[in-house]
Design an enzyme around this catalytic site. Structure first.
Site, PDB file in Angstrom:
ATOM      1  N   SER A 122       0.035  -2.478   3.619  1.00  0.00           N
ATOM      2  CA  SER A 122      -0.905  -2.577   2.506  1.00  0.00           C
ATOM      3  C   SER A 122      -2.287  -2.955   3.034  1.00  0.00           C
ATOM      4  O   SER A 122      -2.844  -2.252   3.869  1.00  0.00           O
ATOM      5  CB  SER A 122      -0.375  -3.571   1.461  1.00  0.00           C
ATOM      6  OG  SER A 122      -1.080  -3.470   0.243  1.00  0.00           O
ATOM      7  N   GLU A 219       0.148   5.995   2.193  1.00  0.00           N
ATOM      8  CA  GLU A 219       0.828   5.508   0.988  1.00  0.00           C
ATOM      9  C   GLU A 219      -0.174   4.646   0.235  1.00  0.00           C
ATOM     10  O   GLU A 219      -1.246   4.341   0.727  1.00  0.00           O
ATOM     11  CB  GLU A 219       2.094   4.728   1.343  1.00  0.00           C
ATOM     12  CG  GLU A 219       1.868   3.458   2.162  1.00  0.00           C
ATOM     13  CD  GLU A 219       1.601   2.218   1.324  1.00  0.00           C
ATOM     14  OE1 GLU A 219       2.168   2.102   0.217  1.00  0.00           O
ATOM     15  OE2 GLU A 219       0.819   1.361   1.768  1.00  0.00           O
ATOM     16  N   HIS A 284       5.148   0.583  -0.453  1.00  0.00           N
ATOM     17  CA  HIS A 284       5.333  -0.374  -1.542  1.00  0.00           C
ATOM     18  C   HIS A 284       6.576  -0.101  -2.393  1.00  0.00           C
ATOM     19  O   HIS A 284       6.662  -0.538  -3.525  1.00  0.00           O
ATOM     20  CB  HIS A 284       4.104  -0.361  -2.456  1.00  0.00           C
ATOM     21  CG  HIS A 284       2.872  -0.954  -1.838  1.00  0.00           C
ATOM     22  ND1 HIS A 284       2.074  -0.237  -0.981  1.00  0.00           N
ATOM     23  CD2 HIS A 284       2.307  -2.180  -1.967  1.00  0.00           C
ATOM     24  CE1 HIS A 284       1.050  -1.002  -0.605  1.00  0.00           C
ATOM     25  NE2 HIS A 284       1.161  -2.178  -1.183  1.00  0.00           N
TER      26      HIS A 284
END
Length: 314
Positions: A122, A219, A284
């Site tokens: 992330s 992502e 995630h």
């Protein structure tokens, strides 16, 4: 002329061994203390000696979306990385904030220190990129030590544990959920992570000039299709995707119906003429693969397989 991407593989850190001391830092958002405690227990269960960094439980005095002041978060990471007794550095979570502290790190000292695994995803994408470009170190796109998926999902934990302790057993990573968005095979050095973080790095002084020759992992979370389109368009217009060898797409949690997300991915990436694997199972999602960054690999989009030339760690 577009600048080239990674020309050579970064240095691979050593694997972990039972009894090793490891540090958990919070370079981005604040953590839930109970999750941190559970994550530390998991690491102890792996026969590691985890140490929480001094500011890992803090919250910024006014900006409550940050774990601590920028200087404090940077100091925690710097000290953990440069401490020869620490053999790996785990991010407690993502969130936001790594961009604010990356330039506060002493990169000369980081380059002089012995390499070690850096694990996170992330917002930690900013640090993966910085350690690759500014320190020449391979890292691990993997779960956060105080993250929900790490605490709840056995497969996620086991994948990270095997990568850290027995990396030769996971040189081939196959995703049961993956499908070819564009079929084919491609070779390159893995890089990437969170799409919006990569787009946000464009134009900054030490950003990677481009993904040419690389296998790009992408992502994101909580970004509706038009914002995914916008970030991909930004990378395309900047020439950052010129020469990319192949693309591996992970999860798009809370980004809306996947059919709508997929439309944007096909529109923006389908014309590049390179293999693209979708729904590869990192990021995630409810379960997350650990994928090495900075290691040469071959992508087979048809079978949903990444085969690494060498183990992630030495």
């Amino acid at each position: 002329m577009t600048a080239a991407g990674p020309a050579a593989a970064p240095v691979r850190p050593p694997r972990l061994r039972p009894g090793d001391r490891v540090a958990v830092v919070a370079p981005s958002g604040p953590i839930m203390p109970e999750r941190l405690d559970c994550g530390l227990d998991v690491l102890r269960g792996w026969d590691l000696d985890p140490v929480a960094a001094p500011h890992v439980r803090d919250t910024h005095a006014t900006l409550r979306y940050l774990a601590a002041a920028d200087e404090e978060r940077a100091r925690d990471l710097q000290e953990a990385w440069c401490d020869p007794s620490v053999r790996a550095v785990f991010a407690a979570r993502g969130g936001y904030g790594a961009q604010r502290m990356a330039d506060l790190l002493d990169w000369d000292a980081i380059r002089s220190a012995a390499p070690k695994p850096l694990i996170g995803f992330s917002d930690v994408t900013v640090l993966h990129e910085a350690f690759a470009v500014r320190a020449g170190v391979a890292t691990l796109h993997g779960p956060a030590a105080a993250g929900e998926v790490f605490l709840k999902d056995d497969a996620t934990r086991e994948g990270l544990r095997r990568t850290l302790f027995a990396p030769e057993t996971v040189r081939t990573v196959t995703s049961a959920s993956s499908r070819p968005l564009v079929p084919g095979r491609a070779r390159g050095i893995t890089l990437g992570g969170c799409l919006t973080m990569l787009a946000g790095e464009l134009g900054t002084p030490h950003a990677r000039p481009g993904a040419a020759g690389g296998l790009l992992l992408l992502e994101d979370v909580g970004e509706p299709p038009y914002r995914i389109d916008r970030a991909l368009t930004q990378l395309l217009r900047a020439g950052w995707l010129d020469g990319v060898a192949g693309i591996v797409l992970g999860s798009w949690a809370r980004c809306g119906p996947y059919a709508r997300v997929r439309e944007a991915l096909v529109d923006r990436l389908g014309g590049l003429g390179v293999p693209v694997a979708e729904e590869f199972g990192f990021g995630h999602g409810d379960s997350a693969l650990t994928l090495p960054l900075g290691v040469p690999a071959e992508l087979d989009a048809a079978t949903g397989t990444l085969t690494f030339d060498t183990p992630a760690l030495t």
